[in-house]
Design an enzyme around this catalytic site. Structure first.
Site, PDB file in Angstrom:
ATOM      1  N   PHE A  18       0.842  -1.324  -0.060  1.00  0.00           N
ATOM      2  CA  PHE A  18       0.559   0.103   0.280  1.00  0.00           C
ATOM      3  C   PHE A  18       1.044   1.151  -0.313  1.00  0.00           C
ATOM      4  O   PHE A  18       1.732   1.420   0.647  1.00  0.00           O
ATOM      5  CB  PHE A  18      -1.055   0.026   0.844  1.00  0.00           C
ATOM      6  CG  PHE A  18      -1.808  -1.028   1.197  1.00  0.00           C
ATOM      7  CD1 PHE A  18      -3.291  -0.824   0.194  1.00  0.00           C
ATOM      8  CD2 PHE A  18      -1.772  -2.170   1.719  1.00  0.00           C
ATOM      9  CE1 PHE A  18      -4.170  -1.335   0.403  1.00  0.00           C
ATOM     10  CE2 PHE A  18      -2.790  -3.124   1.720  1.00  0.00           C
ATOM     11  CZ  PHE A  18      -3.682  -2.765   1.017  1.00  0.00           C
ATOM     12  N   SER A 238       5.317   1.536   8.458  1.00  0.00           N
ATOM     13  CA  SER A 238       5.547   0.185   7.669  1.00  0.00           C
ATOM     14  C   SER A 238       3.708   0.006   7.082  1.00  0.00           C
ATOM     15  O   SER A 238       2.737  -0.092   7.723  1.00  0.00           O
ATOM     16  CB  SER A 238       6.261  -0.851   7.801  1.00  0.00           C
ATOM     17  OG  SER A 238       4.924  -1.622   8.989  1.00  0.00           O
ATOM     18  N   LYS A 239       4.200  -0.269   5.409  1.00  0.00           N
ATOM     19  CA  LYS A 239       2.583  -0.796   5.275  1.00  0.00           C
ATOM     20  C   LYS A 239       1.818  -2.205   5.784  1.00  0.00           C
ATOM     21  O   LYS A 239       0.922  -2.030   5.711  1.00  0.00           O
ATOM     22  CB  LYS A 239       2.951  -0.552   3.585  1.00  0.00           C
ATOM     23  CG  LYS A 239       4.304  -0.596   3.253  1.00  0.00           C
ATOM     24  CD  LYS A 239       4.640  -0.734   1.555  1.00  0.00           C
ATOM     25  CE  LYS A 239       5.975  -0.425   1.269  1.00  0.00           C
ATOM     26  NZ  LYS A 239       5.886   0.601  -0.251  1.00  0.00           N
ATOM     27  N   ARG A 240       3.132  -2.819   6.646  1.00  0.00           N
ATOM     28  CA  ARG A 240       2.193  -4.118   6.555  1.00  0.00           C
ATOM     29  C   ARG A 240       1.514  -3.924   7.977  1.00  0.00           C
ATOM     30  O   ARG A 240       0.665  -4.332   8.745  1.00  0.00           O
ATOM     31  CB  ARG A 240       3.674  -5.100   7.755  1.00  0.00           C
ATOM     32  CG  ARG A 240       4.142  -5.725   5.077  1.00  0.00           C
ATOM     33  CD  ARG A 240       5.085  -6.619   5.670  1.00  0.00           C
ATOM     34  NE  ARG A 240       4.664  -7.694   6.545  1.00  0.00           N
ATOM     35  CZ  ARG A 240       5.453  -8.969   7.124  1.00  0.00           C
ATOM     36  NH1 ARG A 240       6.980  -8.608   6.784  1.00  0.00           N
ATOM     37  NH2 ARG A 240       4.825  -9.586   8.129  1.00  0.00           N
ATOM     38  N   ARG A 241       2.914  -3.261   9.115  1.00  0.00           N
ATOM     39  CA  ARG A 241       1.980  -2.529  11.117  1.00  0.00           C
ATOM     40  C   ARG A 241       1.279  -1.918  10.098  1.00  0.00           C
ATOM     41  O   ARG A 241       0.167  -2.436  11.093  1.00  0.00           O
ATOM     42  CB  ARG A 241       3.072  -2.364  11.223  1.00  0.00           C
ATOM     43  CG  ARG A 241       3.581  -2.310  12.738  1.00  0.00           C
ATOM     44  CD  ARG A 241       4.148  -2.388  13.453  1.00  0.00           C
ATOM     45  NE  ARG A 241       5.295  -1.697  12.570  1.00  0.00           N
ATOM     46  CZ  ARG A 241       7.503  -1.519  12.733  1.00  0.00           C
ATOM     47  NH1 ARG A 241       7.298  -2.050  12.881  1.00  0.00           N
ATOM     48  NH2 ARG A 241       7.594  -0.819  11.945  1.00  0.00           N
TER      49      ARG A 241
END
Length: 473
Positions: A18, A238-241
RNA sequence: GGCCCCAUCGUCUAGAGGCCUAGGACACCACCCUCUCAAGGUGGAGGCACGGGUUCGAAUCCCGUUGGGGCUACCA
Protein backbone atom coordinates in the site's frame (compact mmCIF):
# COMPACT_ATOMS: atom_id res chain seq x y z
CA UNK A 1 17.52 27.36 -4.50
CA UNK A 2 17.02 29.84 -7.31
CA UNK A 3 19.69 28.22 -9.39
CA UNK A 4 20.50 28.61 -13.00
CA UNK A 5 20.43 24.87 -13.53
CA UNK A 6 17.08 23.31 -14.12
CA UNK A 7 15.87 21.61 -10.96
CA UNK A 8 14.85 18.01 -11.51
CA UNK A 9 13.56 15.84 -8.68
CA UNK A 10 12.07 12.40 -8.61
CA UNK A 11 9.77 10.40 -6.41
CA UNK A 12 10.82 6.78 -6.59
CA UNK A 13 8.59 4.39 -4.67
CA UNK A 14 8.79 0.64 -4.83
CA UNK A 15 5.47 -1.04 -5.66
CA UNK A 16 5.58 -3.58 -2.86
CA UNK A 17 2.52 -2.67 -0.86
CA UNK A 18 0.00 0.00 0.00
CA UNK A 19 1.07 3.52 -0.68
CA UNK A 20 1.30 5.06 2.75
CA UNK A 21 1.31 8.57 4.09
CA UNK A 22 5.07 8.58 4.60
CA UNK A 23 5.56 8.08 0.88
CA UNK A 24 3.01 10.79 0.23
CA UNK A 25 4.94 13.22 2.41
CA UNK A 26 8.17 12.44 0.54
CA UNK A 27 6.37 12.92 -2.76
CA UNK A 28 4.90 16.20 -1.56
CA UNK A 29 8.24 17.66 -0.50
CA UNK A 30 9.81 16.66 -3.81
CA UNK A 31 6.88 18.16 -5.66
CA UNK A 32 7.06 21.44 -3.72
CA UNK A 33 10.75 21.78 -4.54
CA UNK A 34 10.05 21.15 -8.22
CA UNK A 35 7.17 23.60 -8.37
CA UNK A 36 8.89 26.40 -6.51
CA UNK A 37 11.83 26.22 -8.90
CA UNK A 38 9.85 25.75 -12.06
CA UNK A 39 11.58 22.42 -12.19
CA UNK A 40 10.47 18.94 -13.14
CA UNK A 41 8.98 16.25 -10.95
CA UNK A 42 9.55 12.70 -12.18
CA UNK A 43 7.75 9.58 -11.08
CA UNK A 44 9.87 6.47 -11.18
CA UNK A 45 8.69 3.04 -10.11
CA UNK A 46 11.51 1.10 -8.48
CA UNK A 47 10.55 -2.42 -9.45
CA UNK A 48 13.93 -4.03 -9.90
CA UNK A 49 12.87 -6.75 -7.50
CA UNK A 50 10.47 -8.64 -9.73
CA UNK A 51 9.42 -11.04 -7.01
CA UNK A 52 8.06 -8.34 -4.76
CA UNK A 53 6.69 -5.84 -7.23
CA UNK A 54 3.08 -6.00 -8.36
CA UNK A 55 1.16 -3.91 -10.86
CA UNK A 56 -1.68 -3.34 -8.43
CA UNK A 57 0.63 -1.43 -6.10
CA UNK A 58 1.88 0.75 -8.95
CA UNK A 59 -1.72 1.52 -9.77
CA UNK A 60 -2.33 2.45 -6.16
CA UNK A 61 0.61 4.85 -6.15
CA UNK A 62 -0.51 6.51 -9.37
CA UNK A 63 -4.11 6.82 -8.17
CA UNK A 64 -3.19 8.17 -4.77
CA UNK A 65 -0.79 10.77 -6.13
CA UNK A 66 -3.37 11.93 -8.64
CA UNK A 67 -6.01 12.16 -5.96
CA UNK A 68 -3.70 14.23 -3.78
CA UNK A 69 -3.01 16.56 -6.68
CA UNK A 70 0.67 15.70 -6.85
CA UNK A 71 1.20 15.80 -10.58
CA UNK A 72 4.29 14.53 -12.34
CA UNK A 73 5.93 16.01 -15.41
CA UNK A 74 7.67 12.87 -16.60
CA UNK A 75 7.00 9.18 -16.15
CA UNK A 76 5.99 6.97 -14.63
CA UNK A 77 9.22 5.23 -15.55
CA UNK A 78 9.68 1.59 -14.66
CA UNK A 79 13.12 0.37 -13.75
CA UNK A 80 12.12 -3.07 -14.95
CA UNK A 81 12.07 -1.64 -18.47
CA UNK A 82 15.45 0.01 -18.30
CA UNK A 83 17.79 -2.96 -18.10
CA UNK A 84 19.74 -1.95 -21.19
CA UNK A 85 20.87 1.15 -19.34
CA UNK A 86 21.96 -0.79 -16.28
CA UNK A 87 23.76 -3.39 -18.38
CA UNK A 88 25.71 -0.67 -20.09
CA UNK A 89 26.77 0.74 -16.72
CA UNK A 90 27.68 -2.73 -15.49
CA UNK A 91 29.89 -3.31 -18.52
CA UNK A 92 31.70 -0.07 -17.81
CA UNK A 93 32.16 -0.85 -14.15
CA UNK A 94 33.61 -4.26 -15.00
CA UNK A 95 35.90 -2.72 -17.58
CA UNK A 96 37.28 -0.09 -15.25
CA UNK A 97 37.77 -2.57 -12.43
CA UNK A 98 35.35 -1.09 -9.91
CA UNK A 99 33.44 -4.32 -9.55
CA UNK A 100 34.34 -7.96 -9.35
CA UNK A 101 32.54 -11.27 -9.63
CA UNK A 102 31.73 -13.18 -6.50
CA UNK A 103 30.31 -16.67 -6.03
CA UNK A 104 30.24 -16.77 -2.25
CA UNK A 105 27.00 -18.07 -0.82
CA UNK A 106 25.26 -16.36 2.06
CA UNK A 107 26.09 -19.33 4.24
CA UNK A 108 29.78 -19.10 3.49
CA UNK A 109 29.81 -15.39 4.15
CA UNK A 110 27.95 -15.80 7.44
CA UNK A 111 30.31 -18.54 8.55
CA UNK A 112 33.31 -16.33 7.92
CA UNK A 113 31.67 -13.39 9.66
CA UNK A 114 31.12 -15.60 12.67
CA UNK A 115 34.71 -16.81 12.63
CA UNK A 116 36.13 -13.31 12.18
CA UNK A 117 33.73 -11.64 14.58
CA UNK A 118 33.57 -8.72 12.17
CA UNK A 119 30.42 -7.80 10.31
CA UNK A 120 30.14 -7.43 6.57
CA UNK A 121 31.51 -9.15 3.50
CA UNK A 122 35.20 -9.93 3.90
CA UNK A 123 36.30 -9.40 0.31
CA UNK A 124 36.95 -13.08 -0.25
CA UNK A 125 36.52 -12.85 -4.03
CA UNK A 126 38.16 -9.49 -4.44
CA UNK A 127 41.32 -10.73 -6.07
CA UNK A 128 40.23 -14.10 -7.35
CA UNK A 129 39.60 -12.61 -10.79
CA UNK A 130 36.49 -14.69 -11.34
CA UNK A 131 34.99 -14.34 -14.79
CA UNK A 132 31.69 -12.42 -14.47
CA UNK A 133 28.70 -14.41 -15.61
CA UNK A 134 25.64 -16.39 -14.62
CA UNK A 135 25.72 -17.71 -11.10
CA UNK A 136 28.03 -14.98 -9.94
CA UNK A 137 27.10 -11.70 -8.29
CA UNK A 138 28.97 -8.50 -8.91
CA UNK A 139 30.40 -6.65 -5.94
CA UNK A 140 31.63 -3.09 -5.78
CA UNK A 141 35.25 -2.69 -4.75
CA UNK A 142 35.02 -0.19 -1.89
CA UNK A 143 38.23 1.70 -1.06
CA UNK A 144 39.88 0.43 2.12
CA UNK A 145 40.60 3.89 3.43
CA UNK A 146 39.33 7.41 3.23
CA UNK A 147 35.87 8.71 3.92
CA UNK A 148 32.82 9.34 1.82
CA UNK A 149 30.88 12.41 2.78
CA UNK A 150 27.22 12.96 2.10
CA UNK A 151 26.42 16.66 1.84
CA UNK A 152 22.87 16.68 3.07
CA UNK A 153 20.57 19.68 2.82
CA UNK A 154 18.71 18.82 5.99
CA UNK A 155 21.44 17.15 8.02
CA UNK A 156 24.62 18.86 6.98
CA UNK A 157 27.71 16.76 6.21
CA UNK A 158 27.52 13.11 7.20
CA UNK A 159 30.76 11.19 7.02
CA UNK A 160 31.23 7.48 6.49
CA UNK A 161 34.61 5.78 6.84
CA UNK A 162 35.05 3.67 3.73
CA UNK A 163 36.49 0.94 5.91
CA UNK A 164 33.05 0.47 7.44
CA UNK A 165 31.41 -0.09 4.06
CA UNK A 166 31.52 -3.64 2.79
CA UNK A 167 32.02 -4.62 -0.83
CA UNK A 168 28.33 -4.56 -1.60
CA UNK A 169 26.50 -6.41 -4.33
CA UNK A 170 25.25 -4.33 -7.25
CA UNK A 171 24.16 -7.13 -9.57
CA UNK A 172 22.51 -10.37 -8.52
CA UNK A 173 23.88 -13.69 -9.71
CA UNK A 174 20.90 -13.90 -12.09
CA UNK A 175 22.04 -10.68 -13.74
CA UNK A 176 19.41 -8.37 -12.25
CA UNK A 177 20.67 -5.03 -11.04
CA UNK A 178 20.14 -4.08 -7.42
CA UNK A 179 18.41 -0.95 -6.21
CA UNK A 180 21.60 0.91 -5.31
CA UNK A 181 22.92 0.59 -8.84
CA UNK A 182 19.67 1.21 -10.67
CA UNK A 183 19.01 4.35 -8.67
CA UNK A 184 22.37 5.86 -9.49
CA UNK A 185 22.20 4.98 -13.17
CA UNK A 186 18.69 6.40 -13.41
CA UNK A 187 19.44 9.53 -11.45
CA UNK A 188 22.37 10.21 -13.76
CA UNK A 189 20.35 9.38 -16.86
CA UNK A 190 17.44 11.52 -15.77
CA UNK A 191 19.73 14.38 -14.75
CA UNK A 192 18.29 14.50 -11.24
CA UNK A 193 19.55 17.54 -9.35
CA UNK A 194 18.02 16.86 -5.91
CA UNK A 195 17.64 13.46 -4.34
CA UNK A 196 14.98 13.95 -1.68
CA UNK A 197 13.99 10.79 0.13
CA UNK A 198 13.40 9.29 3.55
CA UNK A 199 16.17 8.99 6.12
CA UNK A 200 16.21 5.23 5.89
CA UNK A 201 18.21 5.68 2.67
CA UNK A 202 20.99 7.66 4.30
CA UNK A 203 23.20 4.63 5.03
CA UNK A 204 23.17 3.58 1.37
CA UNK A 205 23.99 7.04 0.11
CA UNK A 206 27.77 6.70 0.45
CA UNK A 207 27.50 3.56 -1.66
CA UNK A 208 25.58 5.50 -4.26
CA UNK A 209 28.21 8.22 -4.24
CA UNK A 210 30.96 5.65 -4.71
CA UNK A 211 29.16 4.22 -7.74
CA UNK A 212 28.54 7.72 -9.01
CA UNK A 213 32.25 8.46 -9.04
CA UNK A 214 33.07 5.08 -10.53
CA UNK A 215 30.78 5.82 -13.46
CA UNK A 216 32.71 8.89 -14.48
CA UNK A 217 33.19 12.54 -13.73
CA UNK A 218 29.55 13.31 -13.16
CA UNK A 219 28.42 16.04 -10.75
CA UNK A 220 26.56 14.71 -7.72
CA UNK A 221 23.01 15.80 -7.01
CA UNK A 222 22.12 17.55 -3.78
CA UNK A 223 20.90 15.09 -1.18
CA UNK A 224 18.16 15.66 1.39
CA UNK A 225 17.16 12.93 3.80
CA UNK A 226 13.79 13.51 5.38
CA UNK A 227 12.96 12.33 8.90
CA UNK A 228 10.81 9.22 8.85
CA UNK A 229 7.17 9.22 9.89
CA UNK A 230 6.55 7.00 12.91
CA UNK A 231 3.64 5.28 14.62
CA UNK A 232 2.60 5.74 18.24
CA UNK A 233 5.41 3.40 19.28
CA UNK A 234 7.81 5.63 17.41
CA UNK A 235 8.72 3.04 14.85
CA UNK A 236 8.99 3.82 11.18
CA UNK A 237 5.59 3.65 9.51
CA UNK A 238 5.33 0.35 7.73
CA UNK A 239 2.81 -0.72 5.17
CA UNK A 240 2.50 -4.08 6.84
CA UNK A 241 2.15 -3.08 10.45
CA UNK A 242 0.42 0.28 10.27
CA UNK A 243 -2.86 0.94 8.51
CA UNK A 244 -1.97 4.21 6.91
CA UNK A 245 -2.69 3.72 3.22
CA UNK A 246 -3.53 6.95 1.47
CA UNK A 247 -6.42 5.23 -0.28
CA UNK A 248 -7.90 4.24 3.07
CA UNK A 249 -8.04 7.86 4.11
CA UNK A 250 -9.67 8.73 0.83
CA UNK A 251 -12.32 6.05 1.38
CA UNK A 252 -12.92 7.22 4.93
CA UNK A 253 -13.76 10.67 3.66
CA UNK A 254 -10.64 12.74 4.21
CA UNK A 255 -10.13 15.64 1.83
CA UNK A 256 -6.93 15.58 -0.21
CA UNK A 257 -6.22 19.22 0.57
CA UNK A 258 -6.49 18.50 4.30
CA UNK A 259 -4.07 15.59 4.03
CA UNK A 260 -1.63 17.67 2.01
CA UNK A 261 -1.80 20.49 4.54
CA UNK A 262 -1.28 18.13 7.46
CA UNK A 263 1.53 16.22 5.74
CA UNK A 264 3.31 19.44 4.84
CA UNK A 265 3.43 20.36 8.52
CA UNK A 266 4.93 17.00 9.48
CA UNK A 267 8.56 18.03 9.48
CA UNK A 268 8.30 21.61 8.40
CA UNK A 269 6.43 24.74 9.47
CA UNK A 270 6.38 28.40 8.51
CA UNK A 271 7.96 30.43 11.31
CA UNK A 272 4.96 32.65 11.95
CA UNK A 273 2.77 29.91 13.35
CA UNK A 274 0.28 29.71 10.48
CA UNK A 275 -1.08 26.22 10.03
CA UNK A 276 -3.69 26.53 7.33
CA UNK A 277 -1.70 26.76 4.14
CA UNK A 278 -2.79 26.71 0.55
CA UNK A 279 -0.73 24.75 -1.91
CA UNK A 280 0.38 28.05 -3.42
CA UNK A 281 1.68 29.20 -0.06
CA UNK A 282 3.49 25.91 0.47
CA UNK A 283 5.16 26.20 -2.91
CA UNK A 284 6.21 29.74 -2.13
CA UNK A 285 7.41 29.24 1.42
CA UNK A 286 8.60 25.64 1.82
CA UNK A 287 12.34 25.30 2.34
CA UNK A 288 14.18 22.01 2.32
CA UNK A 289 16.84 23.56 4.53
CA UNK A 290 14.21 24.21 7.19
CA UNK A 291 12.99 20.62 7.39
CA UNK A 292 13.25 19.12 10.87
CA UNK A 293 15.68 16.35 11.57
CA UNK A 294 13.69 14.28 14.01
CA UNK A 295 10.99 11.70 13.30
CA UNK A 296 7.38 12.82 13.42
CA UNK A 297 4.41 10.89 14.71
CA UNK A 298 1.54 10.63 12.24
CA UNK A 299 -1.25 11.77 14.52
CA UNK A 300 -4.68 10.92 13.16
CA UNK A 301 -6.37 13.17 15.72
CA UNK A 302 -4.58 16.14 14.32
CA UNK A 303 -5.40 15.08 10.78
CA UNK A 304 -9.04 14.92 11.88
CA UNK A 305 -8.84 18.48 13.06
CA UNK A 306 -7.51 19.68 9.72
CA UNK A 307 -10.08 17.65 7.85
CA UNK A 308 -12.90 19.17 9.87
CA UNK A 309 -11.61 22.66 9.16
CA UNK A 310 -11.36 21.95 5.45
CA UNK A 311 -14.83 20.42 5.31
CA UNK A 312 -16.37 23.41 7.03
CA UNK A 313 -14.53 25.76 4.68
CA UNK A 314 -16.11 24.14 1.62
CA UNK A 315 -18.76 26.11 -0.27
CA UNK A 316 -22.19 24.52 0.24
CA UNK A 317 -22.52 23.18 -3.28
CA UNK A 318 -18.95 21.89 -3.23
CA UNK A 319 -19.69 20.09 0.00
CA UNK A 320 -22.63 18.19 -1.44
CA UNK A 321 -20.62 17.41 -4.56
CA UNK A 322 -17.87 15.85 -2.45
CA UNK A 323 -20.41 14.12 -0.27
CA UNK A 324 -22.20 12.28 -3.08
CA UNK A 325 -19.79 9.31 -3.33
CA UNK A 326 -20.28 8.68 0.37
CA UNK A 327 -24.06 8.56 0.28
CA UNK A 328 -24.57 6.73 -2.98
CA UNK A 329 -22.36 3.71 -2.54
CA UNK A 330 -23.50 0.21 -1.72
CA UNK A 331 -22.53 0.31 1.97
CA UNK A 332 -25.15 2.84 2.81
CA UNK A 333 -28.16 1.60 4.84
CA UNK A 334 -30.81 2.52 2.26
CA UNK A 335 -31.62 1.72 -1.34
CA UNK A 336 -31.33 4.00 -4.31
CA UNK A 337 -35.12 4.39 -4.41
CA UNK A 338 -35.35 5.40 -0.80
CA UNK A 339 -32.79 8.15 -1.20
CA UNK A 340 -34.11 11.65 -1.83
CA UNK A 341 -31.49 14.13 -2.97
CA UNK A 342 -33.53 17.21 -2.09
CA UNK A 343 -33.92 16.07 1.49
CA UNK A 344 -30.19 15.57 1.77
CA UNK A 345 -29.46 18.97 0.28
CA UNK A 346 -31.81 20.61 2.77
CA UNK A 347 -29.90 19.19 5.73
CA UNK A 348 -26.40 19.28 4.22
CA UNK A 349 -25.28 22.59 5.78
CA UNK A 350 -26.15 21.28 9.22
CA UNK A 351 -24.16 18.13 8.55
CA UNK A 352 -21.21 20.04 7.16
CA UNK A 353 -20.57 21.87 10.39
CA UNK A 354 -20.48 18.80 12.57
CA UNK A 355 -18.54 16.08 10.78
CA UNK A 356 -14.81 15.47 10.63
CA UNK A 357 -14.87 12.99 7.73
CA UNK A 358 -17.28 12.63 4.84
CA UNK A 359 -17.76 9.01 5.81
CA UNK A 360 -19.79 10.13 8.82
CA UNK A 361 -22.56 11.56 6.66
CA UNK A 362 -24.76 8.44 6.25
CA UNK A 363 -25.13 8.12 9.98
CA UNK A 364 -26.59 11.61 10.16
CA UNK A 365 -29.22 11.10 7.47
CA UNK A 366 -30.11 7.45 7.70
CA UNK A 367 -33.22 8.40 9.71
CA UNK A 368 -34.56 9.99 6.53
CA UNK A 369 -34.12 7.09 4.16
CA UNK A 370 -33.56 3.92 6.10
CA UNK A 371 -36.59 1.65 6.10
CA UNK A 372 -37.62 -0.40 8.05
CA UNK A 373 -36.88 2.12 10.68
CA UNK A 374 -35.23 0.71 13.79
CA UNK A 375 -34.60 2.22 17.20
CA UNK A 376 -32.17 0.55 19.54
CA UNK A 377 -33.91 -0.86 22.55
CA UNK A 378 -31.61 0.68 25.12
CA UNK A 379 -31.95 4.09 23.50
CA UNK A 380 -35.73 3.82 23.41
CA UNK A 381 -35.79 2.71 27.01
CA UNK A 382 -33.65 5.57 28.23
CA UNK A 383 -35.37 8.37 26.32
CA UNK A 384 -39.01 7.29 26.41
CA UNK A 385 -39.72 4.62 29.01
CA UNK A 386 -37.50 5.97 31.73
CA UNK A 387 -40.32 7.95 33.33
CA UNK A 388 -44.05 8.52 32.83
CA UNK A 389 -43.67 11.80 31.01
CA UNK A 390 -41.90 10.24 28.05
CA UNK A 391 -45.03 8.86 26.51
CA UNK A 392 -47.07 11.84 27.67
CA UNK A 393 -44.80 14.15 25.76
CA UNK A 394 -45.12 11.96 22.68
CA UNK A 395 -48.91 12.05 22.92
CA UNK A 396 -49.03 15.81 23.39
CA UNK A 397 -46.63 16.38 20.52
CA UNK A 398 -48.53 13.93 18.32
CA UNK A 399 -51.76 15.86 18.62
CA UNK A 400 -50.17 19.30 18.37
CA UNK A 401 -47.99 18.36 15.36
CA UNK A 402 -51.02 17.00 13.53
CA UNK A 403 -52.35 20.38 12.54
CA UNK A 404 -49.51 22.77 13.26
CA UNK A 405 -47.72 24.81 10.63
CA UNK A 406 -44.93 22.36 9.87
CA UNK A 407 -41.92 24.64 10.13
CA UNK A 408 -39.14 24.66 12.69
CA UNK A 409 -40.15 27.75 14.67
CA UNK A 410 -43.78 26.64 15.24
CA UNK A 411 -42.64 23.12 16.07
CA UNK A 412 -40.15 24.48 18.54
CA UNK A 413 -42.82 26.66 20.19
CA UNK A 414 -45.07 23.65 20.50
CA UNK A 415 -42.41 21.67 22.27
CA UNK A 416 -41.56 24.54 24.57
CA UNK A 417 -45.15 24.82 25.72
CA UNK A 418 -45.41 21.05 26.14
CA UNK A 419 -42.31 21.27 28.27
CA UNK A 420 -43.97 23.87 30.44
CA UNK A 421 -46.87 21.48 31.10
CA UNK A 422 -44.46 18.91 32.47
CA UNK A 423 -42.12 21.43 34.02
CA UNK A 424 -39.27 20.40 31.78
CA UNK A 425 -36.67 22.28 29.84
CA UNK A 426 -36.66 22.05 26.10
CA UNK A 427 -33.46 20.04 26.27
CA UNK A 428 -35.39 17.34 28.14
CA UNK A 429 -38.62 17.62 26.19
CA UNK A 430 -36.96 17.16 22.85
CA UNK A 431 -35.32 13.86 23.78
CA UNK A 432 -38.34 11.52 23.40
CA UNK A 433 -39.37 13.20 20.14
CA UNK A 434 -35.87 12.98 18.80
CA UNK A 435 -35.54 9.30 19.57
CA UNK A 436 -39.00 8.47 18.25
CA UNK A 437 -38.45 10.24 14.95
CA UNK A 438 -34.68 10.18 14.42
CA UNK A 439 -33.75 7.05 16.30
CA UNK A 440 -30.93 8.55 18.32
CA UNK A 441 -30.47 10.93 21.23
CA UNK A 442 -27.78 12.77 19.29
CA UNK A 443 -27.73 14.09 15.77
CA UNK A 444 -28.84 16.95 13.59
CA UNK A 445 -30.95 19.77 15.08
CA UNK A 446 -34.40 18.33 15.75
CA UNK A 447 -36.84 20.80 14.25
CA UNK A 448 -35.08 21.21 10.94
CA UNK A 449 -34.91 17.45 10.72
CA UNK A 450 -38.63 17.04 11.43
CA UNK A 451 -39.51 19.49 8.71
CA UNK A 452 -37.43 17.61 6.17
CA UNK A 453 -38.74 14.24 7.33
CA UNK A 454 -42.26 15.51 6.72
CA UNK A 455 -45.42 15.56 8.76
CA UNK A 456 -46.78 12.16 7.80
CA UNK A 457 -43.62 10.25 8.67
CA UNK A 458 -43.15 12.22 11.86
CA UNK A 459 -46.68 11.44 13.01
CA UNK A 460 -46.39 7.79 11.98
CA UNK A 461 -43.16 7.34 13.89
CA UNK A 462 -44.54 9.00 16.99
CA UNK A 463 -47.58 6.72 16.76
CA UNK A 464 -45.34 3.70 16.49
CA UNK A 465 -43.33 4.80 19.49
CA UNK A 466 -46.43 5.34 21.59
CA UNK A 467 -47.69 1.90 20.61
CA UNK A 468 -44.43 0.20 21.51
CA UNK A 469 -44.26 2.08 24.79
CA UNK A 470 -47.77 1.03 25.77
CA UNK A 471 -47.11 -2.56 24.83
CA UNK A 472 -43.96 -2.75 26.93
CA UNK A 473 -45.75 -1.51 29.98
C1' G B 1 27.08 -6.09 18.04
C1' G B 2 28.77 -2.44 13.99
C1' C B 3 27.75 2.16 11.13
C1' C B 4 24.66 6.44 10.98
C1' C B 5 20.81 9.88 12.55
C1' C B 6 17.95 12.35 16.26
C1' A B 7 16.43 14.78 21.20
C1' U B 8 11.45 21.87 23.10
C1' C B 9 4.42 20.43 26.49
C1' G B 10 1.28 13.49 25.63
C1' U B 11 1.51 14.91 19.96
C1' C B 12 2.97 18.40 15.66
C1' U B 13 5.89 22.54 16.09
C1' A B 14 7.99 28.24 16.81
C1' G B 15 12.80 29.23 18.58
C1' A B 16 19.64 30.54 14.51
C1' G B 17 23.23 33.44 22.47
C1' G B 18 19.97 38.33 25.45
C1' C B 19 13.20 39.71 22.44
C1' C B 20 11.82 33.15 26.68
C1' U B 21 8.43 34.24 33.03
C1' A B 22 9.76 29.25 26.22
C1' G B 23 4.94 31.12 21.70
C1' G B 24 1.12 28.49 18.64
C1' A B 25 -1.86 24.15 17.22
C1' C B 26 -4.03 19.03 18.24
C1' A B 27 -5.62 16.21 22.29
C1' C B 28 -7.27 16.95 27.54
C1' C B 29 -10.07 19.83 31.54
C1' A B 30 -13.47 23.94 32.94
C1' C B 31 -16.79 27.67 31.64
C1' C B 32 -19.82 30.36 27.89
C1' C B 33 -23.15 29.67 23.74
C1' U B 34 -27.06 26.03 22.93
C1' C B 35 -33.34 21.94 21.31
C1' U B 36 -29.31 16.95 21.43
C1' C B 37 -24.54 16.40 19.29
C1' A B 38 -21.09 19.13 17.11
C1' A B 39 -19.07 23.75 15.62
C1' G B 40 -17.59 28.39 17.83
C1' G B 41 -15.75 31.54 22.06
C1' U B 42 -12.97 32.18 26.78
C1' G B 43 -9.75 30.22 30.32
C1' G B 44 -6.61 26.16 32.47
C1' A B 45 -3.12 22.28 33.13
C1' G B 46 1.29 20.63 30.52
C1' G B 47 7.76 21.00 27.92
C1' C B 48 13.68 22.85 26.74
C1' A B 49 16.18 14.42 28.70
C1' C B 50 20.57 14.63 32.14
C1' G B 51 25.67 16.22 33.38
C1' G B 52 29.73 19.07 32.29
C1' G B 53 31.85 23.07 29.76
C1' U B 54 32.22 27.97 26.50
C1' U B 55 30.03 32.93 27.59
C1' C B 56 28.63 38.75 31.27
C1' G B 57 24.43 35.70 29.49
C1' A B 58 22.52 29.09 26.68
C1' A B 59 16.40 25.89 24.76
C1' U B 60 19.97 27.89 21.26
C1' C B 61 27.37 26.59 20.76
C1' C B 62 30.95 22.26 22.35
C1' C B 63 31.79 17.47 24.91
C1' G B 64 29.87 13.38 27.44
C1' U B 65 25.79 10.38 29.35
C1' U B 66 21.07 8.57 28.71
C1' G B 67 17.09 7.65 25.69
C1' G B 68 14.79 6.90 20.88
C1' G B 69 15.22 5.74 15.73
C1' G B 70 17.27 4.05 10.90
C1' C B 71 20.50 0.75 8.29
C1' U B 72 23.18 -3.68 8.73
C1' A B 73 19.95 -8.86 2.16
C1' C B 74 22.07 -11.40 -4.37
C1' C B 75 14.74 -5.95 -0.58
C1' A B 76 13.79 -1.06 -1.73
Amino acid sequence: MTTTTNVRVRFAPSPTGFFHVGGARTALYNWLVARQNNGSFLLRIEDTDRDRSEDQWTEGIVNALSWLGITWDEGPFHQSERHALYNDAITRLIANGHVYACNCTREEIDARIKARQTPGYDGFCRDRNLEPGPGKALRFRVPDSGTTTVHDLVRGDVEFANSTIEDFVIVKSNGDPLYVLAVVVDDIDMAITHVIRAEEHLPTTPKAILIWHALGDIPLPAFAHLPVLVNEKRQKLSKRRDRVAVEDYRDLGYLPEAIINYLCLLGWAPNDGRELLTVEEMILEFRLEEVNKSPAFFDEKRLDHFNGLYIRALAADEFVRRAMPFISNDQVPWTKNQFDQEQFFALAPLIQERITTLGEIPNYIKFLFSDPYVIEEAVFEKAILKDETGVEILRAARSAFADAAFDHEPLKDILISIGEQFDKKLSKTQAPIRVATMGSPVGLPLFESLVVLGRSKVLARIDDAILIAERSR
